[in-house]
Design a protein around this motif. Sequence first.
Motif, PDB file in Angstrom:
ATOM      1  N   ILE A 135     -49.803  23.560  -8.966  1.00  0.00           N
ATOM      2  CA  ILE A 135     -49.506  24.287 -10.197  1.00  0.00           C
ATOM      3  C   ILE A 135     -48.717  23.412 -11.166  1.00  0.00           C
ATOM      4  CG2 ILE A 135     -49.472  26.493  -8.952  1.00  0.00           C
ATOM      5  CD1 ILE A 135     -46.409  26.510  -9.308  1.00  0.00           C
ATOM      6  N   VAL A 136     -48.743  23.832 -12.418  1.00  0.00           N
ATOM      7  CA  VAL A 136     -47.958  23.136 -13.441  1.00  0.00           C
ATOM      8  C   VAL A 136     -47.089  24.176 -14.137  1.00  0.00           C
ATOM      9  CG1 VAL A 136     -48.043  21.787 -15.574  1.00  0.00           C
ATOM     10  CG2 VAL A 136     -49.774  21.419 -13.809  1.00  0.00           C
ATOM     11  N   ILE A 137     -45.789  23.916 -14.162  1.00  0.00           N
ATOM     12  CA  ILE A 137     -44.871  24.819 -14.863  1.00  0.00           C
ATOM     13  C   ILE A 137     -44.000  23.997 -15.810  1.00  0.00           C
ATOM     14  CG2 ILE A 137     -44.814  26.543 -13.008  1.00  0.00           C
ATOM     15  CD1 ILE A 137     -42.083  25.411 -12.168  1.00  0.00           C
ATOM     16  N   PRO A 138     -43.456  24.614 -16.852  1.00  0.00           N
ATOM     17  CA  PRO A 138     -42.560  23.859 -17.735  1.00  0.00           C
ATOM     18  C   PRO A 138     -41.363  23.314 -16.946  1.00  0.00           C
ATOM     19  CG  PRO A 138     -43.126  25.989 -18.698  1.00  0.00           C
ATOM     20  CD  PRO A 138     -43.628  26.004 -17.290  1.00  0.00           C
ATOM     21  N   GLU A 139     -41.007  22.060 -17.226  1.00  0.00           N
ATOM     22  CA  GLU A 139     -39.910  21.404 -16.492  1.00  0.00           C
ATOM     23  C   GLU A 139     -38.615  22.218 -16.541  1.00  0.00           C
ATOM     24  OE1 GLU A 139     -39.617  18.588 -14.652  1.00  0.00           O
ATOM     25  OE2 GLU A 139     -41.763  18.173 -14.756  1.00  0.00           O
ATOM     26  N   GLU A 140     -38.394  22.894 -17.687  1.00  0.00           N
ATOM     27  CA  GLU A 140     -37.117  23.604 -17.830  1.00  0.00           C
ATOM     28  C   GLU A 140     -36.956  24.748 -16.822  1.00  0.00           C
ATOM     29  OE1 GLU A 140     -39.255  23.163 -20.347  1.00  0.00           O
ATOM     30  OE2 GLU A 140     -39.604  25.002 -21.488  1.00  0.00           O
ATOM     31  N   LEU A 141     -38.078  25.183 -16.230  1.00  0.00           N
ATOM     32  CA  LEU A 141     -37.951  26.264 -15.244  1.00  0.00           C
ATOM     33  C   LEU A 141     -37.246  25.782 -13.970  1.00  0.00           C
ATOM     34  CD1 LEU A 141     -41.272  28.305 -15.521  1.00  0.00           C
ATOM     35  CD2 LEU A 141     -39.045  28.832 -16.477  1.00  0.00           C
ATOM     36  N   PHE A 142     -37.208  24.467 -13.761  1.00  0.00           N
ATOM     37  CA  PHE A 142     -36.457  23.953 -12.613  1.00  0.00           C
ATOM     38  C   PHE A 142     -34.957  24.167 -12.801  1.00  0.00           C
ATOM     39  CE2 PHE A 142     -40.219  21.017 -12.032  1.00  0.00           C
ATOM     40  CZ  PHE A 142     -40.668  21.643 -10.887  1.00  0.00           C
ATOM     41  N   LEU A 143     -34.552  24.356 -14.069  1.00  0.00           N
ATOM     42  CA  LEU A 143     -33.123  24.570 -14.340  1.00  0.00           C
ATOM     43  C   LEU A 143     -32.721  26.031 -14.143  1.00  0.00           C
ATOM     44  CD1 LEU A 143     -32.822  22.464 -17.631  1.00  0.00           C
ATOM     45  CD2 LEU A 143     -32.191  21.767 -15.322  1.00  0.00           C
ATOM     46  N   VAL A 144     -33.733  26.877 -14.000  1.00  0.00           N
ATOM     47  CA  VAL A 144     -33.435  28.303 -13.837  1.00  0.00           C
ATOM     48  C   VAL A 144     -32.834  28.543 -12.457  1.00  0.00           C
ATOM     49  CG1 VAL A 144     -34.482  30.590 -13.644  1.00  0.00           C
ATOM     50  CG2 VAL A 144     -35.232  29.023 -15.438  1.00  0.00           C
ATOM     51  N   LYS A 145     -31.751  29.290 -12.442  1.00  0.00           N
ATOM     52  CA  LYS A 145     -31.087  29.579 -11.171  1.00  0.00           C
ATOM     53  C   LYS A 145     -30.820  31.069 -11.053  1.00  0.00           C
ATOM     54  CE  LYS A 145     -28.471  25.275 -11.166  1.00  0.00           C
ATOM     55  NZ  LYS A 145     -27.198  24.698 -11.541  1.00  0.00           N
ATOM     56  N   GLU A 146     -30.526  31.474  -9.822  1.00  0.00           N
ATOM     57  CA  GLU A 146     -30.079  32.847  -9.604  1.00  0.00           C
ATOM     58  C   GLU A 146     -28.555  32.828  -9.535  1.00  0.00           C
ATOM     59  OE1 GLU A 146     -32.247  35.950  -7.124  1.00  0.00           O
ATOM     60  OE2 GLU A 146     -30.652  35.290  -5.771  1.00  0.00           O
ATOM     61  N   PHE A 147     -27.925  33.797 -10.188  1.00  0.00           N
ATOM     62  CA  PHE A 147     -26.465  33.847 -10.247  1.00  0.00           C
ATOM     63  C   PHE A 147     -25.951  35.179  -9.690  1.00  0.00           C
ATOM     64  CE2 PHE A 147     -27.918  31.083 -13.603  1.00  0.00           C
ATOM     65  CZ  PHE A 147     -27.014  30.022 -13.608  1.00  0.00           C
ATOM     66  N   LYS A 148     -24.919  35.095  -8.858  1.00  0.00           N
ATOM     67  CA  LYS A 148     -24.184  36.313  -8.490  1.00  0.00           C
ATOM     68  C   LYS A 148     -23.096  36.485  -9.534  1.00  0.00           C
ATOM     69  CE  LYS A 148     -24.910  36.146  -3.555  1.00  0.00           C
ATOM     70  NZ  LYS A 148     -24.394  35.659  -2.294  1.00  0.00           N
ATOM     71  N   THR A 149     -22.977  37.676 -10.057  1.00  0.00           N
ATOM     72  CA  THR A 149     -21.990  37.901 -11.117  1.00  0.00           C
ATOM     73  C   THR A 149     -21.203  39.183 -10.846  1.00  0.00           C
ATOM     74  OG1 THR A 149     -23.259  39.358 -12.587  1.00  0.00           O
ATOM     75  CG2 THR A 149     -23.739  37.012 -12.736  1.00  0.00           C
ATOM     76  N   THR A 150     -20.086  39.298 -11.539  1.00  0.00           N
ATOM     77  CA  THR A 150     -19.308  40.534 -11.502  1.00  0.00           C
ATOM     78  C   THR A 150     -19.208  41.085 -12.915  1.00  0.00           C
ATOM     79  OG1 THR A 150     -17.960  39.616  -9.735  1.00  0.00           O
ATOM     80  CG2 THR A 150     -17.061  41.534 -10.859  1.00  0.00           C
ATOM     81  N   VAL A 151     -19.339  42.397 -13.036  1.00  0.00           N
ATOM     82  CA  VAL A 151     -19.218  43.007 -14.362  1.00  0.00           C
ATOM     83  C   VAL A 151     -17.735  42.977 -14.753  1.00  0.00           C
ATOM     84  CG1 VAL A 151     -19.572  45.078 -15.749  1.00  0.00           C
ATOM     85  CG2 VAL A 151     -21.181  44.510 -13.915  1.00  0.00           C
ATOM     86  N   GLU A 152     -17.423  42.164 -15.755  1.00  0.00           N
ATOM     87  CA  GLU A 152     -16.020  42.029 -16.162  1.00  0.00           C
ATOM     88  C   GLU A 152     -15.618  43.142 -17.126  1.00  0.00           C
ATOM     89  OE1 GLU A 152     -14.087  37.993 -16.470  1.00  0.00           O
ATOM     90  OE2 GLU A 152     -14.251  38.530 -18.584  1.00  0.00           O
ATOM     91  N   SER A 153     -16.516  43.467 -18.056  1.00  0.00           N
ATOM     92  CA  SER A 153     -16.199  44.562 -18.981  1.00  0.00           C
ATOM     93  C   SER A 153     -17.474  45.191 -19.520  1.00  0.00           C
ATOM     94  CB  SER A 153     -15.350  44.054 -20.148  1.00  0.00           C
ATOM     95  OG  SER A 153     -16.089  43.130 -20.914  1.00  0.00           O
ATOM     96  N   ILE A 154     -17.337  46.460 -19.891  1.00  0.00           N
ATOM     97  CA  ILE A 154     -18.439  47.172 -20.545  1.00  0.00           C
ATOM     98  C   ILE A 154     -17.819  47.888 -21.738  1.00  0.00           C
ATOM     99  CG2 ILE A 154     -20.204  48.975 -20.325  1.00  0.00           C
ATOM    100  CD1 ILE A 154     -20.122  48.602 -17.304  1.00  0.00           C
ATOM    101  N   ARG A 155     -18.400  47.732 -22.907  1.00  0.00           N
ATOM    102  CA  ARG A 155     -17.862  48.498 -24.052  1.00  0.00           C
ATOM    103  C   ARG A 155     -19.009  49.031 -24.900  1.00  0.00           C
ATOM    104  NH1 ARG A 155     -15.853  44.911 -29.215  1.00  0.00           N
ATOM    105  NH2 ARG A 155     -17.137  43.082 -28.835  1.00  0.00           N
ATOM    106  N   ASP A 156     -18.749  50.166 -25.533  1.00  0.00           N
ATOM    107  CA  ASP A 156     -19.743  50.767 -26.418  1.00  0.00           C
ATOM    108  C   ASP A 156     -19.720  50.049 -27.756  1.00  0.00           C
ATOM    109  OD1 ASP A 156     -20.542  52.695 -24.603  1.00  0.00           O
ATOM    110  OD2 ASP A 156     -18.946  54.069 -25.196  1.00  0.00           O
ATOM    111  N   LEU A 157     -20.856  49.513 -28.153  1.00  0.00           N
ATOM    112  CA  LEU A 157     -20.952  48.911 -29.482  1.00  0.00           C
ATOM    113  C   LEU A 157     -21.364  49.962 -30.504  1.00  0.00           C
ATOM    114  CD1 LEU A 157     -22.688  45.487 -28.672  1.00  0.00           C
ATOM    115  CD2 LEU A 157     -20.260  45.937 -29.027  1.00  0.00           C
ATOM    116  N   THR A 158     -22.298  50.846 -30.090  1.00  0.00           N
ATOM    117  CA  THR A 158     -22.685  52.000 -30.926  1.00  0.00           C
ATOM    118  C   THR A 158     -22.885  53.167 -29.961  1.00  0.00           C
ATOM    119  OG1 THR A 158     -25.076  51.709 -30.720  1.00  0.00           O
ATOM    120  CG2 THR A 158     -24.015  50.469 -32.483  1.00  0.00           C
ATOM    121  N   HIS A 159     -23.421  54.265 -30.498  1.00  0.00           N
ATOM    122  CA  HIS A 159     -23.691  55.432 -29.648  1.00  0.00           C
ATOM    123  C   HIS A 159     -24.765  55.131 -28.601  1.00  0.00           C
ATOM    124  CE1 HIS A 159     -27.440  56.331 -31.970  1.00  0.00           C
ATOM    125  NE2 HIS A 159     -26.783  55.610 -32.843  1.00  0.00           N
TER     126      HIS A 159
END
Lengths: 368, 157
Positions: A121-145
């Motif tokens: 297969i052939v894929i764009p080289e930049e897809l090799f830079l794609v990674k999976e990240f574990k993250t934590t939700v630091e904040s959630i705020r309402d921007l609009t309704h």
Amino acid sequence: MIVTLLISIGIISLISVFLAILLVIADATIGNYGVVKISINDGSKELEVQGGQPLLKALNQEGVFIPSACGGRGSCGMCKVRVVGGGGDYLPTELPWISDEEKEKNVRLSCQFKVKQDVAIVIPEELFLVKEFKTTVESIRDLTHDIKEVRLRLKEPAEISAKAGQYIQFEVPEYELTDERVYRAYSMASSPDDKNHVELEIRLVPNGICTTYVHQHLKEGDEIIINGPYGDFFLRETDKHIIFIAGGSGMAPIKSMLLDMEKKGITRKASYFFGARSKRDLFLLDEMRALEEKMPNFSFIPALSEPQEEDNWDGEVGLITDVVRRMVSEGANSEAYLCGSPGMIDACIKVLDEVGVLPENIFYDKFS
Amino acid sequence: MMKQTVEFDKIQQQMQKGVITLNGFLGDDKRKLVDILESDNLTVKNLRRTHEAIADRMEYFRKSGTEGLGEFITVDENFEVKVETVRGMLPSPFGGKGMYGKANTTVRNKKLDKSVVFTDLHIHFIGDHGFYEGKGSPFRLEPEELITVLEVPVVEE
């Protein structure tokens, strides 16, 4: 009579057992393709995977992420990959997404194409830079309704290297609307300079699996998996004037580009046309005004299509396309960056053409 | 009385969870497809409307709402309409070569203070097949509610 009945039942049972055994053997042999090889980009990466599974899934399990917005159901058409060796005939489920030109290049829909033999297969080289990240939700705020800003802190890996304007895929865990994990794509609103965080602006879509999860279930402290970055919607390095057009959650990539411009000291003339219906749909006005202070060549132009009486609005009025038509004068020397629904993008392209912006200088992130 | 044909069996299979969409189109409705269609057909008939008239009204709001470029727009004074598009396209479980964009049209009837949300696939389902999805489906549309909120006119015999 009873003896005959018992013999019949016995024979039927034996036939059933025989057929069941046949099925098990068939499943283990005919349906078992064993281990197959995936050669990527002329052998620059070689993978060994269990055969018989969709290419998208096989790659994903090996840490090669192909963008997909529908979770491999063949309904978004995003996960296209060139299969230059070992491909077979197109499946009916792929054909609606593949143009004649793509057929000539052996482009396949990787969520539908199953790896049954060794493939190249052939894929764009930049897809090799794609990674999976574990993250934590630091904040959630309402921007609009109906729009929330979700700020994620990256844990593992702790840093992301992205361009302003790119997007990530957000993994929605199993909950009441889905009994399997699904992925949805969202543009990053944060500055690429802040490598430890990803900010998203997510608008509630009626019955949307991801947006309902974010708006009704997600809490600060929750752990979320994302993968990325993806996309080629980023600021080009020219000296042309910049026209940004986006409303609603389409602001995310534009905000990221503006923050990046400010950090890098880019002083190009830039105008951001932000369309909303009424004042309750506007957001981040203070942040945009602060950027205007820091960037003398930047102007933020919010416009309301149907301002309410109580809004006391003295800014621009009308659809954002009308406002662009009225205010843009140097189209030929401008580049435009648009983010929004296909209808909005198409309407904007028409107006930009009218004011002289060349088609090759119009870049967009269409929600489709 | 319509009969569930083999063709309908195939269509009903396409409507199951995870085939075309994650949640499918039938919810927890265990009835045969033909019975679901028959039941909604009777409802619409008793309300003196047709599926085509309902779909036409949905299409009218879909088109009018597009002009709002993703934001709510006032239509005919009494309605507020928003058309939002999300990434992707879906085939119809009824077959055919068409793919349908994942656009949600929200119509708010200001007089009644009631809203309905439908997709492009719904307009096709209702107009071409009289299908409103099974009971318990998250995207099920109740014919009576559609008729009320969209103010679908009575069809004279």
